[in-house]
Design a protein around this motif. Structure first.
Motif, PDB file in Angstrom:
ATOM      1  N   ALA A   1      -5.978 -24.636 -13.765  1.00  0.00           N
ATOM      2  CA  ALA A   1      -5.192 -24.475 -12.534  1.00  0.00           C
ATOM      3  C   ALA A   1      -3.814 -23.462 -13.162  1.00  0.00           C
ATOM      4  CB  ALA A   1      -4.736 -25.722 -12.249  1.00  0.00           C
ATOM      5  N   ARG A   2      -3.445 -22.548 -12.044  1.00  0.00           N
ATOM      6  CA  ARG A   2      -2.294 -21.899 -12.534  1.00  0.00           C
ATOM      7  C   ARG A   2      -1.409 -21.947 -11.086  1.00  0.00           C
ATOM      8  NH1 ARG A   2      -3.898 -22.449 -16.522  1.00  0.00           N
ATOM      9  NH2 ARG A   2      -4.323 -20.760 -18.247  1.00  0.00           N
ATOM     10  N   ALA A   3       0.096 -21.961 -11.021  1.00  0.00           N
ATOM     11  CA  ALA A   3       0.750 -21.771  -9.877  1.00  0.00           C
ATOM     12  C   ALA A   3       1.977 -20.905 -10.180  1.00  0.00           C
ATOM     13  CB  ALA A   3       1.369 -23.299  -9.593  1.00  0.00           C
ATOM     14  N   VAL A   4       2.457 -20.165  -9.126  1.00  0.00           N
ATOM     15  CA  VAL A   4       3.525 -19.540  -9.189  1.00  0.00           C
ATOM     16  C   VAL A   4       4.777 -19.845  -8.502  1.00  0.00           C
ATOM     17  CG1 VAL A   4       4.278 -17.058  -8.881  1.00  0.00           C
ATOM     18  CG2 VAL A   4       2.022 -17.243  -9.444  1.00  0.00           C
ATOM     19  N   THR A   5       5.815 -19.955  -9.053  1.00  0.00           N
ATOM     20  CA  THR A   5       6.781 -20.692  -8.290  1.00  0.00           C
ATOM     21  C   THR A   5       7.617 -19.688  -7.443  1.00  0.00           C
ATOM     22  OG1 THR A   5       8.806 -19.909  -9.989  1.00  0.00           O
ATOM     23  CG2 THR A   5       7.428 -22.223 -10.221  1.00  0.00           C
ATOM     24  N   ARG A   6       8.550 -20.066  -6.395  1.00  0.00           N
ATOM     25  CA  ARG A   6       9.214 -19.204  -5.542  1.00  0.00           C
ATOM     26  C   ARG A   6       9.857 -17.972  -6.384  1.00  0.00           C
ATOM     27  NH1 ARG A   6      11.372 -23.643  -1.158  1.00  0.00           N
ATOM     28  NH2 ARG A   6       9.445 -24.176  -0.301  1.00  0.00           N
ATOM     29  N   ASP A   7      10.187 -18.030  -7.412  1.00  0.00           N
ATOM     30  CA  ASP A   7      11.035 -17.141  -8.212  1.00  0.00           C
ATOM     31  C   ASP A   7      10.096 -16.417  -9.226  1.00  0.00           C
ATOM     32  OD1 ASP A   7      10.613 -19.064  -9.976  1.00  0.00           O
ATOM     33  OD2 ASP A   7      12.851 -19.409 -10.884  1.00  0.00           O
ATOM     34  N   GLY A   8       8.732 -16.581  -9.036  1.00  0.00           N
ATOM     35  CA  GLY A   8       7.896 -15.710  -9.729  1.00  0.00           C
ATOM     36  C   GLY A   8       7.469 -16.338 -11.020  1.00  0.00           C
ATOM     37  N   ALA A   9       7.939 -17.416 -11.622  1.00  0.00           N
ATOM     38  CA  ALA A   9       7.560 -17.963 -12.833  1.00  0.00           C
ATOM     39  C   ALA A   9       6.151 -18.714 -12.789  1.00  0.00           C
ATOM     40  CB  ALA A   9       8.522 -19.399 -13.204  1.00  0.00           C
TER      41      ALA A   9
ATOM     42  N   PHE B   1      -9.940 -14.904 -12.122  1.00  0.00           N
ATOM     43  CA  PHE B   1      -9.770 -14.298 -10.874  1.00  0.00           C
ATOM     44  C   PHE B   1      -8.500 -15.176 -10.362  1.00  0.00           C
ATOM     45  CE2 PHE B   1     -11.737 -18.281  -9.564  1.00  0.00           C
ATOM     46  CZ  PHE B   1     -12.575 -18.523 -10.614  1.00  0.00           C
ATOM     47  N   TRP B   2      -7.782 -14.881  -9.375  1.00  0.00           N
ATOM     48  CA  TRP B   2      -6.764 -15.564  -8.704  1.00  0.00           C
ATOM     49  C   TRP B   2      -6.942 -15.679  -7.238  1.00  0.00           C
ATOM     50  CZ3 TRP B   2      -2.465 -17.561 -11.047  1.00  0.00           C
ATOM     51  CH2 TRP B   2      -2.262 -17.209 -12.365  1.00  0.00           C
ATOM     52  N   ARG B   3      -6.667 -16.740  -6.546  1.00  0.00           N
ATOM     53  CA  ARG B   3      -6.982 -16.649  -5.037  1.00  0.00           C
ATOM     54  C   ARG B   3      -5.513 -17.114  -4.357  1.00  0.00           C
ATOM     55  NH1 ARG B   3     -11.988 -17.365  -3.190  1.00  0.00           N
ATOM     56  NH2 ARG B   3     -11.450 -18.758  -1.538  1.00  0.00           N
ATOM     57  N   ASP B   4      -5.113 -16.377  -3.594  1.00  0.00           N
ATOM     58  CA  ASP B   4      -3.989 -16.494  -2.966  1.00  0.00           C
ATOM     59  C   ASP B   4      -4.056 -17.491  -1.726  1.00  0.00           C
ATOM     60  OD1 ASP B   4      -1.498 -15.942  -1.918  1.00  0.00           O
ATOM     61  OD2 ASP B   4      -1.489 -13.946  -1.423  1.00  0.00           O
ATOM     62  N   GLU B   5      -3.538 -18.232  -1.922  1.00  0.00           N
ATOM     63  CA  GLU B   5      -3.525 -19.461  -0.910  1.00  0.00           C
ATOM     64  C   GLU B   5      -2.271 -19.650  -0.378  1.00  0.00           C
ATOM     65  OE1 GLU B   5      -6.115 -21.219  -0.322  1.00  0.00           O
ATOM     66  OE2 GLU B   5      -7.231 -20.158  -1.943  1.00  0.00           O
ATOM     67  N   SER B   6      -1.062 -18.527  -0.333  1.00  0.00           N
ATOM     68  CA  SER B   6      -0.080 -18.496   0.445  1.00  0.00           C
ATOM     69  C   SER B   6      -0.015 -18.130   1.774  1.00  0.00           C
ATOM     70  CB  SER B   6       0.884 -17.422  -0.404  1.00  0.00           C
ATOM     71  OG  SER B   6       0.231 -16.179  -0.199  1.00  0.00           O
TER      72      SER B   6
END
Length: 230
Positions: free
Chosen positions: A22-30, A225-230
């Motif tokens: 699991a990985r997550a990207v915050t709104r400020d890109g972290a 792989f990354w899956r963009d769920e935004s």
């Protein structure tokens, strides 16, 4: 991303499966890893939300890529949460045709033998077709004293990277690792060594009789792989 579980006897063969991390990207890109996310979710008893979200993405990838075998983490908190567990089972059953390519890795934040009905719940996912793995064996609660109290025929045991790397630093490293592998084989037919990062680690794991390994040494772009769920 996903890390391959490699056959140490044939490193270029298809992986046993690849563990999705699991990985997550915050709104400020972290970029946040599981270590950043999981403790807070477990503290608030919301870890089942992450487990379900990752499972949903993994099943989506499996449906698009028939040759892949993937695994994802399953918190004991989710196992102990009747409503969340029922929802997870229902989701897997909806795509039961994918189950034989899915491995659920049970993490070790508290003892499975303290969870009422844990064995029956784990057998339910096996009956659908999933494999189940003990993650982080040798650390925390994932030790023989606790696993012996859970009547489950585990498919896989994963030896914790900290245990492996501590053992590999000693003069008797291979002998100690061989003993840990033999102990793990009491619980499951397949044993995976986590944390193989160097050629030296690989040599120690092979000398100790390990069959499967996971770690930075085997990482390859085709398994990420990354899956963009935004």
């Amino acid at each position: 991303m996903a890390e391959p579980i490699v056959d140490l006897r044939s490193p270029h063969a298809s992986p046993l499966y690849s563990e999705c991390l699991a990985r997550a990207v915050t709104r400020d890109g972290a970029l946040l890893t599981g270590g950043d996310i999981v403790p807070e979710l477990e503290a608030t008893d919301d870890i089942h939300l992450l487990d379900m979200a990752v499972l949903e993405m993994v099943l989506g990838v499996l449906s698009e890529a028939p040759a892949l075998r993937l695994g994802c983490n399953l918190s004991p908190n989710t196992l102990a949460h009747p409503v969340a567990w029922r929802a997870l089972l229902d989701r897997i059953e909806r795509d039961a045709i994918l189950a034989d390519r899915l491995t659920l890795e049970v993490t070790e934040n508290f003892a499975l033998d303290d969870i009422p009905g844990a064995a029956e719940s784990l057998r339910q996912v096996q009956q659908i077709g999933c494999r189940i793995a003990v993650d982080d064996f040798g650390a925390g609660y994932a030790v023989s004293a606790h696993l012996g109290g859970v009547d489950v025929d585990w498919d896989i045991v994963k030896i914790d990277r900290v245990c492996f790397q501590d053992i590999s630093k000693t003069d008797a490293g291979a002998d100690n690792l061989s003993s840990l592998i033999r102990l793990a084989h009491i619980f499951a037919p397949a044993v995976i060594i986590e944390g193989i990062e160097t050629r030296e680690h690989l040599a120690i794991a092979r000398e100790a009789g390990a069959s499967f390994g996971q770690g930075w040494l085997f990482e390859d772009g085709k398994f990420q792989f990354w899956r963009d769920e935004s």
